[in-house]
Design an enzyme around this catalytic site. Structure first.
Site, PDB file in Angstrom:
ATOM      1  N   PHE A  24       0.920  -1.231   0.014  1.00 36.00           N
ATOM      2  CA  PHE A  24       0.009  -0.519  -0.084  1.00 36.00           C
ATOM      3  C   PHE A  24       1.053   1.197   0.012  1.00 36.00           C
ATOM      4  CE2 PHE A  24      -2.926   2.649   3.103  1.00 36.00           C
ATOM      5  CZ  PHE A  24      -3.488   3.506   2.030  1.00 36.00           C
ATOM      6  N   LEU A  45       5.562 -10.915  -1.482  1.00 31.27           N
ATOM      7  CA  LEU A  45       4.862 -10.365  -2.413  1.00 31.27           C
ATOM      8  C   LEU A  45       3.285 -11.119  -1.458  1.00 31.27           C
ATOM      9  CD1 LEU A  45       4.941 -11.210  -5.829  1.00 31.27           C
ATOM     10  CD2 LEU A  45       5.731  -8.695  -4.567  1.00 31.27           C
ATOM     11  N   GLY A  48       1.574  -7.153  -1.025  1.00 35.36           N
ATOM     12  CA  GLY A  48       0.985  -7.127  -2.001  1.00 35.36           C
ATOM     13  C   GLY A  48       0.784  -7.682  -3.328  1.00 35.36           C
ATOM     14  N   ILE A  64      11.693 -10.479   3.788  1.00 37.05           N
ATOM     15  CA  ILE A  64      12.862  -9.512   4.527  1.00 37.05           C
ATOM     16  C   ILE A  64      13.547  -9.920   5.442  1.00 37.05           C
ATOM     17  CG2 ILE A  64      10.752  -8.452   6.297  1.00 37.05           C
ATOM     18  CD1 ILE A  64      13.479  -6.093   4.713  1.00 37.05           C
ATOM     19  N   ALA A  84       8.788  -2.254   5.023  1.00 34.91           N
ATOM     20  CA  ALA A  84       7.224  -4.339   5.142  1.00 34.91           C
ATOM     21  C   ALA A  84       7.265  -4.472   6.507  1.00 34.91           C
ATOM     22  CB  ALA A  84       8.552  -4.792   4.552  1.00 34.91           C
ATOM     23  N   ALA A  85       6.122  -5.394   6.444  1.00 41.29           N
ATOM     24  CA  ALA A  85       5.376  -5.658   8.009  1.00 41.29           C
ATOM     25  C   ALA A  85       4.255  -5.827   8.293  1.00 41.29           C
ATOM     26  CB  ALA A  85       5.134  -4.212   8.644  1.00 41.29           C
ATOM     27  N   TYR A 150       1.702  -5.938  17.832  1.00 43.79           N
ATOM     28  CA  TYR A 150       1.902  -5.051  16.786  1.00 43.79           C
ATOM     29  C   TYR A 150       2.213  -3.864  17.149  1.00 43.79           C
ATOM     30  CZ  TYR A 150       1.357  -1.817  12.630  1.00 43.79           C
ATOM     31  OH  TYR A 150       1.473  -0.984  11.891  1.00 43.79           O
ATOM     32  N   ASN A 179      -4.125   6.292  11.078  1.00 41.21           N
ATOM     33  CA  ASN A 179      -4.640   5.798  10.041  1.00 41.21           C
ATOM     34  C   ASN A 179      -4.804   6.117   8.530  1.00 41.21           C
ATOM     35  OD1 ASN A 179      -6.384   5.060  13.211  1.00 41.21           O
ATOM     36  ND2 ASN A 179      -7.659   3.513  11.735  1.00 41.21           N
ATOM     37  N   ARG A 216     -11.224   8.288  14.978  1.00 40.47           N
ATOM     38  CA  ARG A 216      -9.963   7.807  14.677  1.00 40.47           C
ATOM     39  C   ARG A 216      -9.246   9.517  13.409  1.00 40.47           C
ATOM     40  NH1 ARG A 216     -10.679   5.442  18.196  1.00 40.47           N
ATOM     41  NH2 ARG A 216     -10.621   2.731  17.379  1.00 40.47           N
TER      42      ARG A 216
END
Length: 314
Positions: A24, A45, A48, A64, A84-85, A150, A179, A216
């Site tokens: 994203f 991927l 993504g 990663i 990346a996460a 997280y 957000n 939010r």
């Protein structure tokens, strides 16, 4: 769609690595940078798509967590945007060890490689580090009591970024996203804007958890890109910065606006509240405004309206 660029920021003639660059936020960063830089995208991927990677950027398909893959991707790099996460709070609760390995262990490996190659790193942290805020808006110095693995992971990499600056002189800047919404967001990660759009498109109901009066701070991905580019050039390295808008809306207001901009006749239906859901969240962006020159530019209504148009819903 709003431009994912920062015209007043010169990020050019660099060799840039974007981890998670097929996802994203990462893919929007790649779009903003590819014309004036050599851009590499490292992505497994899993969340993504190769279709998100702009022409002219090199896609390296890899994990990663693999040190050799990271070392190869980092060769000759000047600047890293680490996106990346494992980004799902729910998955982090179900798989805390995997979350730690992806979000913390892999980040430390990346920081170590950056130290060896003298590359600057801009890291995606999260408002999840604050847990249930004592009051809003939330400033960077406010208490941090994350309520999920997280959030704990993101707080850890936030600390690592600053300690790598202090101990090793590494230029690292953690950005605490609130957000984020916009095109190409993956609805599988409970991103409420994506979920509401899908429900409105399908005729509803648009399901609001609890009474919907929780608030939010929704920030458009183009403003997040702008913050990243500013962080890539700032002298204020090692400092964390909130990335939001400094305003908030209720989830009820969000649902009503989504229905309006999509022209849907869907009804709003309230369902059971999510256990442990944070009641209020809003960023204090004064530090980013003062230190980076960051200024959010996309109102929620404009961003949602343009997202509806991009999806052919208007």
């Amino acid at each position: 769609m709003p431009e994912a660029t920062a015209p007043d920021v010169d990020v050019s003639n660099r060799t840039v690595l974007i981890t998670g660059g097929a996802g994203f936020v990462g893919s929007h960063l790649a779009e903003a940078l590819v014309a004036d830089n050599e851009v590499r995208v490292l992505d497994d991927l899993s969340g993504g798509s190769p279709d998100n990677v702009p022409a002219g950027a090199e896609l390296i398909e890899g994990d990663i967590r693999d040190p050799e893959t990271v070392a190869d991707a980092m060769a000759g790099v000047d600047l890293v945007f680490h996106q990346a996460a494992l980004v799902s709070v729910e998955q982090s609760i179900e798989r805390p060890q995997a979350s730690h390995r992806i979000n913390v262990d892999a980040t430390v490996e990346l920081l170590e490689r950056a130290r060896q190659t003298d590359a600057r790193v801009v890291l995606a942290s999260s408002a999840a580090i604050y847990g249930h805020p004592e009051s809003v808006p939330v400033a960077e110095s406010d208490p941090k009591e994350p309520t999920s693995p997280y959030g704990i992971d993101k707080l850890s990499i936030d600390h690592y970024a600053r300690r790598y600056r202090d101990l090793y002189g590494l230029e690292a800047v953690p950005l605490r996203y609130f957000n984020v919404y916009g095109p190409r967001q993956n609805p599988e990660y409970s991103a409420v804007v994506s979920v509401f759009f899908r429900q409105a498109r399908d005729g509803g109901p648009v399901t609001v958890e609890g009474d919907g009066e929780q608030t939010r701070d929704f920030v458009h991905v183009s403003d997040v890109v702008r913050a990243n580019l500013l962080a890539a050039t700032t002298d204020r390295v090692g400092e964390p910065f909130n990335v939001g808008t400094g305003t908030s809306v209720t989830v009820n207001e969000l649902a009503e606006t989504v229905i309006e901009v999509t022209g849907s006749d869907a009804d709003i239906e309230h369902v059971d509240p999510r256990p442990g859901d944070i009641r209020h969240s809003e960023a204090d962006v004064s530090a980013a405004r003062e230190a980076l020159g960051y200024e959010p530019t996309v109102s929620l209504e404009d961003g949602l309206r343009e997202l509806a148009e991009a999806q052919g819903l208007r």
